[in-house]
Design a protein around this motif. Structure first.
Motif, PDB file in Angstrom:
ATOM      1  N   ARG A   1       0.801  -1.205  -0.006  1.00 13.01           N
ATOM      2  CA  ARG A   1       0.175  -0.065   0.014  1.00 13.01           C
ATOM      3  C   ARG A   1       0.805   1.301   0.015  1.00 13.01           C
ATOM      4  O   ARG A   1       0.552   2.387  -0.473  1.00 13.01           O
ATOM      5  CB  ARG A   1      -0.828   0.215   1.214  1.00 13.01           C
TER       6      ARG A   1
ATOM      7  N   LYS B   1       2.376   2.303 -11.679  1.00 10.52           N
ATOM      8  CA  LYS B   1       1.954   1.203 -11.661  1.00 10.52           C
ATOM      9  C   LYS B   1       2.526   0.157 -11.089  1.00 10.52           C
ATOM     10  O   LYS B   1       3.890   0.457 -11.221  1.00 10.52           O
ATOM     11  CB  LYS B   1       1.309   0.619 -12.942  1.00 10.52           C
TER      12      LYS B   1
ATOM     13  N   GLY C   1      -7.272 -12.248  -2.596  1.00 10.23           N
ATOM     14  CA  GLY C   1      -8.870 -11.927  -2.186  1.00 10.23           C
ATOM     15  C   GLY C   1      -8.800 -10.753  -1.293  1.00 10.23           C
ATOM     16  O   GLY C   1      -9.431  -9.677  -1.437  1.00 10.23           O
TER      17      GLY C   1
ATOM     18  N   ASN D   1      -7.118  -7.392  -2.829  1.00 13.84           N
ATOM     19  CA  ASN D   1      -7.862  -6.698  -3.753  1.00 13.84           C
ATOM     20  C   ASN D   1      -9.080  -6.019  -3.128  1.00 13.84           C
ATOM     21  O   ASN D   1      -9.507  -4.918  -3.623  1.00 13.84           O
ATOM     22  CB  ASN D   1      -8.664  -7.629  -4.953  1.00 13.84           C
ATOM     23  N   LYS D   2      -9.234  -6.503  -1.972  1.00 13.63           N
ATOM     24  CA  LYS D   2     -10.406  -5.663  -1.183  1.00 13.63           C
ATOM     25  C   LYS D   2      -9.873  -4.479  -0.379  1.00 13.63           C
ATOM     26  O   LYS D   2     -10.433  -3.508  -0.456  1.00 13.63           O
ATOM     27  CB  LYS D   2     -11.295  -6.619  -0.268  1.00 13.63           C
ATOM     28  N   GLU D   3      -8.714  -4.900   0.250  1.00 14.29           N
ATOM     29  CA  GLU D   3      -7.993  -3.600   0.960  1.00 14.29           C
ATOM     30  C   GLU D   3      -7.425  -2.721   0.133  1.00 14.29           C
ATOM     31  O   GLU D   3      -7.350  -1.424   0.585  1.00 14.29           O
ATOM     32  CB  GLU D   3      -6.922  -4.282   1.868  1.00 14.29           C
ATOM     33  N   LEU D   4      -6.963  -3.002  -0.820  1.00 17.44           N
ATOM     34  CA  LEU D   4      -6.146  -2.015  -1.611  1.00 17.44           C
ATOM     35  C   LEU D   4      -6.821  -1.610  -2.810  1.00 17.44           C
ATOM     36  O   LEU D   4      -6.051  -1.087  -4.125  1.00 17.44           O
ATOM     37  CB  LEU D   4      -4.775  -2.781  -2.021  1.00 17.44           C
ATOM     38  N   LYS D   5      -8.193  -1.763  -3.245  1.00 19.55           N
ATOM     39  CA  LYS D   5      -9.029  -1.282  -4.416  1.00 19.55           C
ATOM     40  C   LYS D   5      -8.634   0.067  -4.519  1.00 19.55           C
ATOM     41  O   LYS D   5      -8.650   0.998  -3.624  1.00 19.55           O
ATOM     42  CB  LYS D   5     -10.288  -1.556  -3.770  1.00 19.55           C
ATOM     43  N   GLY D   6      -8.582   0.312  -5.776  1.00 21.23           N
ATOM     44  CA  GLY D   6      -8.353   1.589  -6.211  1.00 21.23           C
ATOM     45  C   GLY D   6      -6.988   2.344  -6.398  1.00 21.23           C
ATOM     46  O   GLY D   6      -6.420   2.965  -7.126  1.00 21.23           O
TER      47      GLY D   6
ATOM     48  N   GLU E   1      -1.646  -4.520  -9.935  1.00 14.24           N
ATOM     49  CA  GLU E   1      -2.132  -5.965 -10.618  1.00 14.24           C
ATOM     50  C   GLU E   1      -1.582  -7.038  -9.927  1.00 14.24           C
ATOM     51  O   GLU E   1      -0.390  -7.150  -9.738  1.00 14.24           O
ATOM     52  CB  GLU E   1      -1.716  -6.112 -12.028  1.00 14.24           C
TER      53      GLU E   1
END
Length: 274
Positions: free
Chosen positions: A60, A68, A80, A83-88, A92
């Motif tokens: 993060r 990127k 999983g 992808n939830k915690e670091l969304k945005g 990749e």
């Protein structure tokens, strides 16, 4: 932003677990994270890949400093969570074995940078896997077991100096960044860790074939307690008198031991046993 410890504890309370079979120990110390970040080359025009993001406590921070990045994680469950915690964030996540990662497939002909808290049970193979792709890397900042870091950075003459030291140092300049105590992780490992930086470059003046070079190096270290003459004879399948004859004129005594020889001296031996 939550501290590293707060972030980790929150995810652990929500069900995140460290997989012992994958050698997972999650970094949760802000000072260590800041030192890793400051030691790394993070620029807009330098592609970045992280090996083993775990719960993403370092990821993060890295993702806020580059346009990127890629993060390689073998644990599908952790992907999983990430992808939830670091969304945005511009990350990749790739569910992949790092030992099979082809950097050319990530960023083509560019030279990128690698950061990682490497699983200790496969540290050496991972380091060598990425050094074999030196044409796609400018450097690495990695966390490894302190014992391995000492072997990588060792100079001739000590017990920790060996094949790994030579293999890394002919491809990179090694800098020790810091030691990391077990308390910096959850769960705490039983060993002290270390952060090292590897700046990739051709070894100055290296002038022999690498395959021939490592044939001699491996033979020299094949019987570490024996003298160089005996080790080379056994490792190369030669008679002791033939070894002594070839070493004449090299300026290297057959009575020395492999751990006392510099990379330059191993090059001299390589030419003698070509």
């Amino acid at each position: 932003m939550e501290s590293a410890a707060e972030y980790t504890r929150r995810l652990v309370k929500s069900g995140a677990r460290a997989q012992k079979s994958m050698g997972q120990n999650f970094l949760m110390n802000d000072e260590v994270i800041n030192r890793i970040v400051s030691a790394s080359t993070l620029q807009a025009d330098v592609p970045l890949v992280e090996i083993g993001p775990g719960l993403g406590v370092l990821t993060r921070i890295l993702a806020q400093r580059v346009p990127k990045m890629w993060a390689i994680e073998l644990d599908q469950h952790k992907i999983g969570i990430l992808n939830k915690e670091l969304k945005g964030l511009p990350i990749e996540f790739l569910h992949q074995d790092a030992l099979k990662l082809d950097l050319h497939e990530l960023w083509g002909d560019q030279k990128g940078y690698l950061v990682g808290n490497l699983p200790y049970y496969i540290t050496s193979p991972l380091v060598m896997h990425f050094l074999d792709q030196a044409d796609r890397l400018s450097g690495m900042t990695i966390m490894v077991q302190k014992e391995v870091a000492e072997r990588i950075a060792a100079s001739p003459g000590g017990k920790t100096y060996g094949i790994l030291s030579i293999a890394v140092q002919i491809s990179a300049k090694v800098t020790t960044v810091m030691d990391v105590l077990p308390s910096a992780f959850w769960p705490a490992p039983k060993v002290t860790s270390a952060v090292i930086r590897l700046d990739l470059r051709p070894y100055p003046g290296f002038s022999v074939d690498k395959k021939d070079f490592f044939r001699v190096v491996k033979a020299a270290f094949s019987q570490r307690r024996k003298t160089l003459g005996n080790s080379l004879a056994g490792g190369l399948g030669l008679k002791k008198e033939d070894v002594i004859e070839r070493m004449q004129g090299t300026g290297i005594s057959d009575g020395r031991r492999a751990e006392t020889l510099s990379i330059e001296e191993f090059q001299v031996l390589t030419k003698a046993f070509r």
